[in-house]
Design a protein around this motif. Structure first.
Motif, mmCIF file in Angstrom:
data_model
loop_
_atom_site.group_PDB
_atom_site.id
_atom_site.type_symbol
_atom_site.label_atom_id
_atom_site.label_comp_id
_atom_site.label_asym_id
_atom_site.label_seq_id
_atom_site.Cartn_x
_atom_site.Cartn_y
_atom_site.Cartn_z
ATOM 1 N N LYS A 67 0.830 -1.190 0.000
ATOM 2 C CA LYS A 67 0.000 0.000 0.000
ATOM 3 C C LYS A 67 0.874 1.254 0.000
ATOM 4 N N PRO A 68 0.469 2.308 -0.723
ATOM 5 C CA PRO A 68 1.295 3.517 -0.797
ATOM 6 C C PRO A 68 1.216 4.350 0.478
ATOM 7 N N ILE A 69 2.238 5.190 0.675
ATOM 8 C CA ILE A 69 2.296 6.146 1.773
ATOM 9 C C ILE A 69 2.246 7.545 1.174
ATOM 10 N N TRP A 70 1.389 8.395 1.714
ATOM 11 C CA TRP A 70 1.144 9.736 1.171
ATOM 12 C C TRP A 70 1.439 10.789 2.228
ATOM 13 N N VAL A 71 2.173 11.831 1.839
ATOM 14 C CA VAL A 71 2.425 12.983 2.698
ATOM 15 C C VAL A 71 1.849 14.223 2.021
ATOM 16 N N ASP A 72 0.876 14.861 2.659
ATOM 17 C CA ASP A 72 0.227 16.067 2.122
ATOM 18 C C ASP A 72 0.771 17.269 2.896
ATOM 19 N N ILE A 73 1.680 18.023 2.284
ATOM 20 C CA ILE A 73 2.340 19.149 2.943
ATOM 21 C C ILE A 73 1.491 20.407 2.791
ATOM 22 N N GLY A 74 1.291 21.113 3.890
ATOM 23 C CA GLY A 74 0.416 22.288 3.864
ATOM 24 C C GLY A 74 -1.031 21.874 3.701
ATOM 25 N N GLY A 75 -1.394 20.739 4.308
ATOM 26 C CA GLY A 75 -2.724 20.150 4.090
ATOM 27 C C GLY A 75 -3.866 20.839 4.796
ATOM 28 N N ILE A 89 0.687 17.489 6.941
ATOM 29 C CA ILE A 89 1.664 18.364 7.579
ATOM 30 C C ILE A 89 1.185 19.802 7.448
ATOM 31 N N ASP A 90 1.065 20.497 8.577
ATOM 32 C CA ASP A 90 0.703 21.916 8.521
ATOM 33 C C ASP A 90 1.179 22.591 9.804
ATOM 34 N N LEU A 91 1.583 23.855 9.686
ATOM 35 C CA LEU A 91 2.114 24.584 10.824
ATOM 36 C C LEU A 91 1.036 25.318 11.612
ATOM 37 N N VAL A 111 -4.511 7.761 9.216
ATOM 38 C CA VAL A 111 -4.264 9.153 8.850
ATOM 39 C C VAL A 111 -3.747 9.898 10.074
ATOM 40 N N TYR A 112 -2.637 10.620 9.911
ATOM 41 C CA TYR A 112 -1.996 11.307 11.023
ATOM 42 C C TYR A 112 -1.831 12.791 10.698
ATOM 43 N N VAL A 113 -2.116 13.635 11.680
ATOM 44 C CA VAL A 113 -1.933 15.083 11.540
ATOM 45 C C VAL A 113 -0.657 15.475 12.276
ATOM 46 N N VAL A 114 0.267 16.092 11.553
ATOM 47 C CA VAL A 114 1.526 16.551 12.134
ATOM 48 C C VAL A 114 1.543 18.071 12.067
ATOM 49 N N CYS A 115 1.342 18.718 13.205
ATOM 50 C CA CYS A 115 1.306 20.182 13.252
ATOM 51 C C CYS A 115 2.729 20.689 13.461
ATOM 52 N N ALA A 144 9.555 22.420 6.740
ATOM 53 C CA ALA A 144 10.989 22.366 6.480
ATOM 54 C C ALA A 144 11.742 21.489 7.474
ATOM 55 N N SER A 145 11.088 21.100 8.566
ATOM 56 C CA SER A 145 11.832 20.377 9.603
ATOM 57 C C SER A 145 11.030 19.284 10.303
ATOM 58 N N PHE A 146 9.860 18.918 9.793
ATOM 59 C CA PHE A 146 9.003 17.962 10.481
ATOM 60 C C PHE A 146 9.587 16.550 10.466
ATOM 61 N N LYS A 147 9.151 15.746 11.423
ATOM 62 C CA LYS A 147 9.474 14.328 11.474
ATOM 63 C C LYS A 147 8.174 13.545 11.531
#
Length: 263
Positions: free
Chosen positions: A74-82, A106-108, A128-132, A136-139
């Motif tokens: 299964k694919p892995i998707w990263v949506d930057i500025g989502g 990923i969103d700030l 689905v995971y939300v990374v706030c 430029a530097s997220f993990k």
């Protein structure tokens, strides 16, 4: 019209054009202040401005299906500025979210991330995971064993508007609507700088230099002053360069309007 019908556009106008942002020490503070009053109406007010999200998702879903046809992973998707998670919810119509191994937003901006978390919780998506965090530097969480396995990265409304430089190196870009005249180039660079957005031509040129293009579309959004001051936007789908990949397709007219880069 009732007050409730006026409420959405009034919040948008106040937050975008009238509300003082104030003094902040960093980008997160500016974003939180700008969006805290309009987060709940964000999706309802961006449809006409963000013309290409639907196109980007349809084209991306089609490319994903082609890529995974001969694999069971299964694919892995990263949506930057989502932002609010609209992209991920909408993608479910074209490529079901359950068919992804993991999806990361990923969103700030904290207010927009809260909307996304509520949206995904309501859907019951546990992949689905939300990374706030800063793009430029997220993990990424839960990615210890998946380094190098990201299949899709999207950026919607975080780098879809553009201006071209004065010197055009390829005739095809002029023919396909890439070129921006001096007024458009000057006007939109200044306009977006008010919101701390830099539309320098080198940004898009760098992406196209670093990756192989699969599909590209250059368009104009008549959101503010139709046919007078048109916002240049584009869709771009590409892939990591390899010794064997050398595909490039430019489509002046797609089946649906669009505006986002994807790779």
């Amino acid at each position: 019209m009732t007050f409730e019908q006026f409420k959405v556009p009034l919040k948008f106008i106040y937050s975008c054009f009238l509300k003082p942002i104030g003094s902040h020490n960093d980008q997160r503070g500016r974003l939180d202040s700008f969006y805290e009053d309009q987060a709940e109406v964000y999706d309802a007010t961006r449809g006409r401005l963000l013309r290409g999200r639907l196109t980007m998702l349809k084209l991306t879903a089609d490319q994903l299906r082609k890529q995974i046809i001969n694999t069971s992973r299964k694919p892995i998707w990263v949506d930057i500025g989502g932002g609010t998670g609209w992209n991920i919810e909408k993608m479910n119509e074209f490529f079901p979210i359950e068919q992804f191994e993991k999806v990361y937003l990923i969103d700030l901006c904290t207010p927009l991330c809260k909307i996304a978390e509520s949206r995904f919780n309501a859907k019951g998506w546990n992949n689905v995971y939300v990374v706030c965090d800063d793009a430029a530097s997220f993990k990424l969480p839960k990615m210890e064993d998946d380094i190098g396995k990201i299949d899709l990265v999207t950026m919607s409304y975080s780098s879809d508007f553009y201006v071209s430089g004065r010197v055009i190196s390829s005739d095809i870009r002029v023919k396909q609507g890439y070129y921006c005249n001096w007024f458009t180039r000057w006007f939109w660079q200044i306009w977006f700088e008010f919101d701390h957005i830099n539309l320098h031509p080198s940004r898009r040129n760098y992406v196209e230099h670093q990756f192989n293009a699969i599909k590209c579309f250059n368009g104009r959004n008549h959101f503010l002053i139709p046919y007078l001051v048109q916002i240049p936007y584009y869709i771009w789908l590409g892939t990591i360069k390899t010794s064997t990949s050398n595909s490039f397709e430019v489509s002046e007219h797609l089946d649906y309007t669009g505006s986002k880069p994807t790779f």
